[in-house]
Scaffold this motif. Structure first.
Motif, PDB file in Angstrom:
ATOM      1  N   UNK A   1      66.972  88.059  66.738  1.00 43.59           N
ATOM      2  CA  UNK A   1      65.833  87.143  66.660  1.00 43.59           C
ATOM      3  C   UNK A   1      65.101  87.273  65.335  1.00 43.59           C
ATOM      4  N   UNK A   2      64.917  88.493  64.872  1.00 40.75           N
ATOM      5  CA  UNK A   2      64.246  88.718  63.597  1.00 40.75           C
ATOM      6  C   UNK A   2      65.072  88.156  62.435  1.00 40.75           C
ATOM      7  N   UNK A   3      66.377  88.248  62.545  1.00 37.04           N
ATOM      8  CA  UNK A   3      67.244  87.708  61.498  1.00 37.04           C
ATOM      9  C   UNK A   3      67.060  86.198  61.378  1.00 37.04           C
ATOM     10  N   UNK A   4      66.992  85.504  62.515  1.00 42.68           N
ATOM     11  CA  UNK A   4      66.793  84.058  62.504  1.00 42.68           C
ATOM     12  C   UNK A   4      65.361  83.693  62.100  1.00 42.68           C
ATOM     13  N   UNK A   5      64.424  84.608  62.304  1.00 44.17           N
ATOM     14  CA  UNK A   5      63.022  84.346  61.989  1.00 44.17           C
ATOM     15  C   UNK A   5      62.767  84.381  60.488  1.00 44.17           C
ATOM     16  N   UNK A   6      63.508  85.179  59.763  1.00 39.91           N
ATOM     17  CA  UNK A   6      63.295  85.338  58.329  1.00 39.91           C
ATOM     18  C   UNK A   6      63.416  84.009  57.571  1.00 39.91           C
ATOM     19  N   UNK A   7      64.485  83.221  57.793  1.00 44.90           N
ATOM     20  CA  UNK A   7      64.567  81.928  57.091  1.00 44.90           C
ATOM     21  C   UNK A   7      63.391  81.005  57.420  1.00 44.90           C
ATOM     22  N   UNK A   8      62.888  81.069  58.660  1.00 47.61           N
ATOM     23  CA  UNK A   8      61.763  80.233  59.052  1.00 47.61           C
ATOM     24  C   UNK A   8      60.499  80.641  58.303  1.00 47.61           C
ATOM     25  N   UNK A   9      60.274  81.942  58.166  1.00 49.32           N
ATOM     26  CA  UNK A   9      59.118  82.431  57.425  1.00 49.32           C
ATOM     27  C   UNK A   9      59.225  82.043  55.955  1.00 49.32           C
ATOM     28  N   UNK A  10      60.418  82.157  55.396  1.00 56.19           N
ATOM     29  CA  UNK A  10      60.644  81.749  54.004  1.00 56.19           C
ATOM     30  C   UNK A  10      60.361  80.261  53.837  1.00 56.19           C
ATOM     31  N   UNK A  11      60.767  79.461  54.822  1.00 48.43           N
ATOM     32  CA  UNK A  11      60.527  78.015  54.780  1.00 48.43           C
ATOM     33  C   UNK A  11      59.029  77.721  54.810  1.00 48.43           C
ATOM     34  N   UNK A  12      58.300  78.402  55.697  1.00 51.53           N
ATOM     35  CA  UNK A  12      56.850  78.218  55.769  1.00 51.53           C
ATOM     36  C   UNK A  12      56.196  78.568  54.434  1.00 51.53           C
ATOM     37  N   UNK A  13      56.651  79.659  53.866  1.00 48.82           N
ATOM     38  CA  UNK A  13      56.113  80.105  52.584  1.00 48.82           C
ATOM     39  C   UNK A  13      56.391  79.062  51.507  1.00 48.82           C
ATOM     40  N   UNK A  14      57.588  78.519  51.506  1.00 47.18           N
ATOM     41  CA  UNK A  14      57.987  77.545  50.488  1.00 47.18           C
ATOM     42  C   UNK A  14      57.147  76.266  50.562  1.00 47.18           C
ATOM     43  N   UNK A  15      57.017  75.701  51.767  1.00 47.73           N
ATOM     44  CA  UNK A  15      56.287  74.433  51.883  1.00 47.73           C
ATOM     45  C   UNK A  15      54.783  74.619  51.661  1.00 47.73           C
ATOM     46  N   UNK A  16      54.294  75.846  51.776  1.00 52.54           N
ATOM     47  CA  UNK A  16      52.883  76.102  51.498  1.00 52.54           C
ATOM     48  C   UNK A  16      52.640  76.227  50.000  1.00 52.54           C
ATOM     49  N   UNK A  17      53.479  76.990  49.332  1.00 56.63           N
ATOM     50  CA  UNK A  17      53.306  77.209  47.896  1.00 56.63           C
ATOM     51  C   UNK A  17      53.540  75.934  47.098  1.00 56.63           C
ATOM     52  N   UNK A  18      54.526  75.147  47.494  1.00 57.26           N
ATOM     53  CA  UNK A  18      54.902  73.963  46.709  1.00 57.26           C
ATOM     54  C   UNK A  18      54.377  72.661  47.314  1.00 57.26           C
ATOM     55  N   UNK A  19      53.294  72.752  48.060  1.00 53.50           N
ATOM     56  CA  UNK A  19      52.713  71.548  48.662  1.00 53.50           C
ATOM     57  C   UNK A  19      51.970  70.718  47.616  1.00 53.50           C
ATOM     58  N   UNK A  20      51.675  69.475  47.989  1.00 50.10           N
ATOM     59  CA  UNK A  20      50.908  68.593  47.116  1.00 50.10           C
ATOM     60  C   UNK A  20      49.465  69.072  47.024  1.00 50.10           C
ATOM     61  N   UNK A  21      48.827  68.787  45.906  1.00 50.14           N
ATOM     62  CA  UNK A  21      47.427  69.152  45.727  1.00 50.14           C
ATOM     63  C   UNK A  21      46.522  68.403  46.693  1.00 50.14           C
ATOM     64  N   UNK A  22      47.034  67.340  47.297  1.00 52.93           N
ATOM     65  CA  UNK A  22      46.231  66.524  48.207  1.00 52.93           C
ATOM     66  C   UNK A  22      46.275  67.044  49.643  1.00 52.93           C
ATOM     67  N   UNK A  23      47.083  68.045  49.907  1.00 57.22           N
ATOM     68  CA  UNK A  23      47.169  68.589  51.265  1.00 57.22           C
ATOM     69  C   UNK A  23      46.193  69.756  51.389  1.00 57.22           C
ATOM     70  N   UNK A  24      45.282  69.622  52.328  1.00 59.45           N
ATOM     71  CA  UNK A  24      44.233  70.624  52.495  1.00 59.45           C
ATOM     72  C   UNK A  24      42.932  70.136  51.876  1.00 59.45           C
ATOM     73  N   UNK A  25      41.820  70.514  52.468  1.00 56.84           N
ATOM     74  CA  UNK A  25      40.535  69.978  52.019  1.00 56.84           C
ATOM     75  C   UNK A  25      40.045  70.579  50.704  1.00 56.84           C
ATOM     76  N   UNK A  26      40.470  71.775  50.360  1.00 59.41           N
ATOM     77  CA  UNK A  26      39.922  72.400  49.157  1.00 59.41           C
ATOM     78  C   UNK A  26      40.982  72.881  48.163  1.00 59.41           C
ATOM     79  N   UNK A  27      42.229  72.497  48.389  1.00 60.85           N
ATOM     80  CA  UNK A  27      43.281  72.966  47.488  1.00 60.85           C
ATOM     81  C   UNK A  27      43.100  72.401  46.081  1.00 60.85           C
TER      82      UNK A  27
END
Length: 342
Positions: A8-34
């Motif tokens: 389960x942890x092995x499958x969880x790692x790619x998901x965490x990496x994905x979350x990290x990726x879409x957060x770091x490389x999100x548009x400046x318009x996503x989020x109220x104060x970004x």
């Protein structure tokens, strides 16, 4: 079982990496104060507005000439601290991680980035004060993480008395009374006026928001019955948890009290300062539903009637479904700038 957990942890790692990726490389318009953070990065005038560690991260990002470094570090710290706390405190890592994503992740790291890191540090600090035996070294570590949190967002210093929750004992009657008082305060101005009077004693915020005190210390957004329904449902889950069995461990007492405090703060809903204070109690959602599901499953091992067994299964299904639905509704509404269409 150990093999399945490891898998389960092995499958969880790619998901965490994905979350990290879409957060770091999100548009400046996503989020109220970004976009605000980006503006401070471009102008370089952040030193007098932010706390020590945020300034250091800004300085490093500017020295490297890349704003994404700021987002990378803040997001990375937020994830690492929360995963550490979940791993140490929760009964079931995967249950807690699911609730973390549904209730906490997108609505904080995408918005109040520095407070999000402070909240995650307080989450880590909680590990030391919910132990069965509270030793001096645990209290020292607790205070260390709380002070560390205040260096990301100064308001975290007001949460230092959080450890007293381990000493409180509540029952079903107290939950019922808390619900009615919270509901009364939610829809009437009396308690909110008291909150406003108390908040005006915090010099740090009075000075910071002296140009717009009404927007921060008074009600600036009215709430309706529709918005109150999720609060009502959460009180039902809390009440049910106290019918399962006597809460014997200090950790369970703390989790119940922590979550009740979170719900009670809805009594000041609509006051910006109270809403921001309530953010520090969001880890209680993760801990409480992890505990609730654990307690229901533990009761199944005892000889109980089919009706009680069915009710327990319904509670588990309802609680998880509630947070999935709540997450979807908030995303579709574009709550706090989190919009799937951007």
């Amino acid at each position: 079982m150990t093999y399945l957990k490891a898998l389960g942890f092995v499958f969880l790692i790619p998901f965490i990496v994905f979350l990290f990726y879409i957060t770091v490389f999100r548009s400046l318009h996503i989020g109220t104060d970004y976009s605000m953070y980006y503006g401070f990065y471009l102008r370089g005038d952040y030193a007098r507005f932010f706390d020590y560690f945020i300034i250091l991260i800004f300085d490093f990002a500017r020295s490297q000439g890349n704003f994404l470094i700021f987002t990378f570090i803040v997001t990375g710290l937020f994830l690492i601290f929360n995963l550490w706390a979940i791993r140490r405190i929760s009964y079931n890592f995967f249950v807690s991680f699911t609730i973390f994503i549904l209730s906490f992740y997108f609505f904080f790291i995408y918005n109040g980035m520095r407070q999000a890191v402070a909240i995650s540090l307080i989450f880590m600090a909680i590990y030391y004060i919910q132990k069965k035996e509270l030793k001096v070294r645990d209290m020292l570590r607790y205070f260390f993480f709380m002070i560390l949190a205040s260096l990301f967002h100064f308001s975290a210093i007001y949460l230092l008395p959080l450890f007293v929750l381990r000493f409180l004992r509540i029952n079903r009657l107290m939950v019922i009374i808390s619900f009615f008082l919270t509901a009364l305060s939610y829809f009437t101005p009396f308690t909110k006026d008291i909150y406003t009077s108390l908040l005006m004693n915090f010099d740090f915020y009075v000075e910071k928001y002296e140009g717009q005190p009404n927007a921060f210390f008074s009600v600036n957004k009215e709430k309706t019955w529709v918005e109150f329904m999720p609060i009502f449902i959460q009180f039902i889950f809390l009440y049910y948890s106290l019918t399962l069995a006597k809460i014997k461990t200090v950790s369970n007492h703390f989790i119940i009290n922590y979550y009740l405090a979170f719900l009670i703060l809805y009594s000041g809903s609509g006051i910006e300062a109270i809403d921001r204070l309530q953010f520090y109690f969001y880890p209680s959602i993760i801990l409480f539903y992890d505990y609730l599901i654990y307690a229901v499953n533990a009761k199944k091992k005892n000889k109980i009637s089919k009706d009680h067994l069915a009710l327990g299964n319904l509670i588990i299904l309802s609680s998880v479904s509630f947070w999935f639905l709540y997450f979807i509704v908030r995303v579709l509404q574009g709550t706090q700038g989190i919009n799937p269409n951007i």
